[in-house]
Structure formats: C-alpha cells, structure tokens
Design a protein around this motif. Structure first.
Motif, PDB file in Angstrom:
ATOM      1  N   GLU A   1      -4.056  -4.544  -1.814  1.00 30.02           N
ATOM      2  CA  GLU A   1      -2.742  -3.796  -0.928  1.00 30.02           C
ATOM      3  C   GLU A   1      -2.862  -4.193   0.393  1.00 30.02           C
ATOM      4  OE1 GLU A   1      -4.109   0.250  -1.719  1.00 30.02           O
ATOM      5  OE2 GLU A   1      -2.731   0.290  -3.484  1.00 30.02           O
TER       6      GLU A   1
ATOM      7  N   LYS B   1       0.900  -1.437  -0.019  1.00 32.19           N
ATOM      8  CA  LYS B   1       0.099  -0.164  -0.067  1.00 32.19           C
ATOM      9  C   LYS B   1       0.909   1.431   0.194  1.00 32.19           C
ATOM     10  CE  LYS B   1      -3.775   2.067   2.579  1.00 32.19           C
ATOM     11  NZ  LYS B   1      -4.601   1.975   3.877  1.00 32.19           N
TER      12      LYS B   1
ATOM     13  N   SER C   1       1.742  -0.568  -6.503  1.00 34.20           N
ATOM     14  CA  SER C   1       0.262  -0.546  -6.653  1.00 34.20           C
ATOM     15  C   SER C   1       0.143   0.312  -7.974  1.00 34.20           C
ATOM     16  CB  SER C   1      -0.529  -0.069  -5.501  1.00 34.20           C
ATOM     17  OG  SER C   1      -2.119  -0.158  -5.577  1.00 34.20           O
TER      18      SER C   1
END
Length: 281
Positions: free
Chosen positions: A181, A153, A158
């Motif tokens: 995530e 995250k 991501s």
C-alpha cells in the motif's frame, strides 16, 4: 436514501454556516469585490488523484473540481474553497466539521454510508497497470495470484485485492497476492516504475491518465470487469441544507447538459438508476 426536508433557495442562504479554514482562491473572471460577497463552502479532497482531482500549476483541477465548480456557479451565492488533504483524513475531517463537503472520487460503500451521506455522480471500474517492458499482461482478477500488487492505502482497492487473493487465489489452491500500500496513486505508480510492485490496481480513469501521461513507460492490460462502482459526494449526516444545496446544483447542471459534457471529456459514465439503487440501500 432517506427522505430529505425540502428547503427553498432563499432559506438555504440563512441556514448554512460555512467555515473558512482554508486559503481563499479566486478565478480570473471574478473581481475581489464579487468574491467577498460569496460564502465559502469548504471542500475536502485528496488532490493527488488525476484525472478526478489534482493540482495543476497550483490550481485544483480535474473532473470532480469541474463538477463542483459548476454546481457552485449555477447557485451563484457561494464558492468552493478546496482543502487538499490525504485520503485517511477525509471522513474524519467531514465528521469533525473541518469540511462542509467531500469531493474526492469516493466510492459509495455500505461502510461509508453508515458514517456520512453521499450523492452519486459517476460510475467507474478497475484497471491494471504494468510497466511497458514487463512480461506480465494481467487481464483480470485471477491473473493477480502470486503477484506483488500496489494499491492506495485506506481505499476500497486494497480491500478488493485482499478479497481477490482469498477467494480467487488461495481458495483455489493458487499463491496469495502480496499487497503493498502507498499513500497516493502517483506514489503507487512510482513504485511500479521502480520495480517495487509488479502491477498497479487502481481506478480505470486514473490508470488511463497515467498511461497517457507516462506514454511508453506503462500500459493497461486488463480487459475483464472487476468491481464496477458508483462514486459519490460526501455530506455530513444531519446536514440537510448542504445536501440539498449540492443535490439541487447537480440536478441543474444535469439539465443544462454541462454534467454530461464533463463526464464524457474524462471517459466516465453517469450511473443508472439501477446502479444507484444497488449501492444506496
């Protein structure tokens, strides 16, 4: 990179005001008296990211830690005071003067350079990790289409997976990637082992460490290039003195050969002048 005002080493000693907001630590080689004579430089890091930075028997360890410690050692007037925090806190903490330096294998991006200054120190890429008993063997970005992919995250990982999903999958009529995530890289690996994700998308050196540590449980299958990137040391904008202190120390351990030894031990590379120019514009 902007031109920096030059300071002498003696001037730096009076110019830097370092905070002492974290618990002090001493190496076995230092006496308590010697330690108190040194200023503390607070270093913010997410110490959950082996082999770059992590806790080993309660002590900060890894490639980033070794490089920072060497930089401080060649100067001799200060010591690194590591503060373990999660990734999302790093840049806000630096800007808020909670840390003097960020040393957390942070990729250099245009967005980050708008907020902080960065000193390049290594080059890496992405690897894909799957369970050893998985039928999947993704080689490159296009093999992620339609899969559930785990990533850290708040990182570039991501965003990269989302970009792959849009440009390599959906735009070509393939199924989108489902991105899940997690706060840390180890948590993402645990999700992989628990069958919560099909594939882990992460830094190549981190995935190699996971493969080595978990032996028969996971394996790297990727062979294609993804997003080769340069990582850097974060310095607060306007803090020219700290920038020069770290830059000069890094240059000194490069000249001594210590820098190359550390990178080689972890399977990492020094970025070329072309690599640096590409990310620092």
């Amino acid at each position: 990179m902007k031109n920096k005002t030059l300071f002498t080493v003696s001037a730096l000693a009076g110019a830097l005001l370092f905070s002492g907001c974290a618990k002090k630590t001493e190496t076995a080689a230092e006496s308590p008296a010697a330690a108190t004579e040194k200023r503390l430089v607070t270093v913010g890091s997410d110490l959950t990211f082996p082999p770059y930075e992590y806790m080993k028997d309660g002590v900060p360890s890894g490639v980033s830690v070794e490089i920072m410690e060497k930089i401080a050692e060649v100067d001799g007037s200060y010591k690194a005071d590591w503060i373990d925090t999660r990734w999302a806190n790093l840049i806000p903490g630096l800007k808020g003067e909670k840390y003097d330096i960020l040393f957390s294998s942070m990729y250099i991006t245009k967005e980050r350079l708008e907020q902080i200054d960065m000193i390049p120190y290594y080059k890496t890429d992405i690897s894909l990790l799957v369970r050893s008993d998985s039928d999947l063997a993704p080689k490159g970005p296009s093999d992620l289409c339609g899969k559930v992919v785990g990533a850290m995250k708040g990182t570039a990982f991501s965003a990269q997976v989302q970009e792959i999903s849009e440009k390599r999958c959906v735009a070509q009529g393939k199924k989108a990637i489902t991105v899940r995530e997690f706060e840390t890289s180890p948590q993402t690996t645990q999700a992989l082992l628990a069958h919560a994700v099909d594939i882990q998308y992460d830094d190549a050196a981190v995935m190699k460490a996971a493969e080595n540590n978990l032996k028969a449980k996971v394996k790297i299958t990727s062979t294609e290039q993804f997003f080769p990137i340069v990582g850097g040391i974060g310095i607060r904008k306007g803090d020219t003195a700290t920038y020069k202190l770290v830059e000069e120390g890094l240059n000194r351990i490069k000249a001594s050969g210590e820098y190359a030894k550390i990178l080689t031990a972890y399977g990492l590379k020094e970025p070329t002048a072309e690599d640096i120019a590409a990310v620092m514009k």
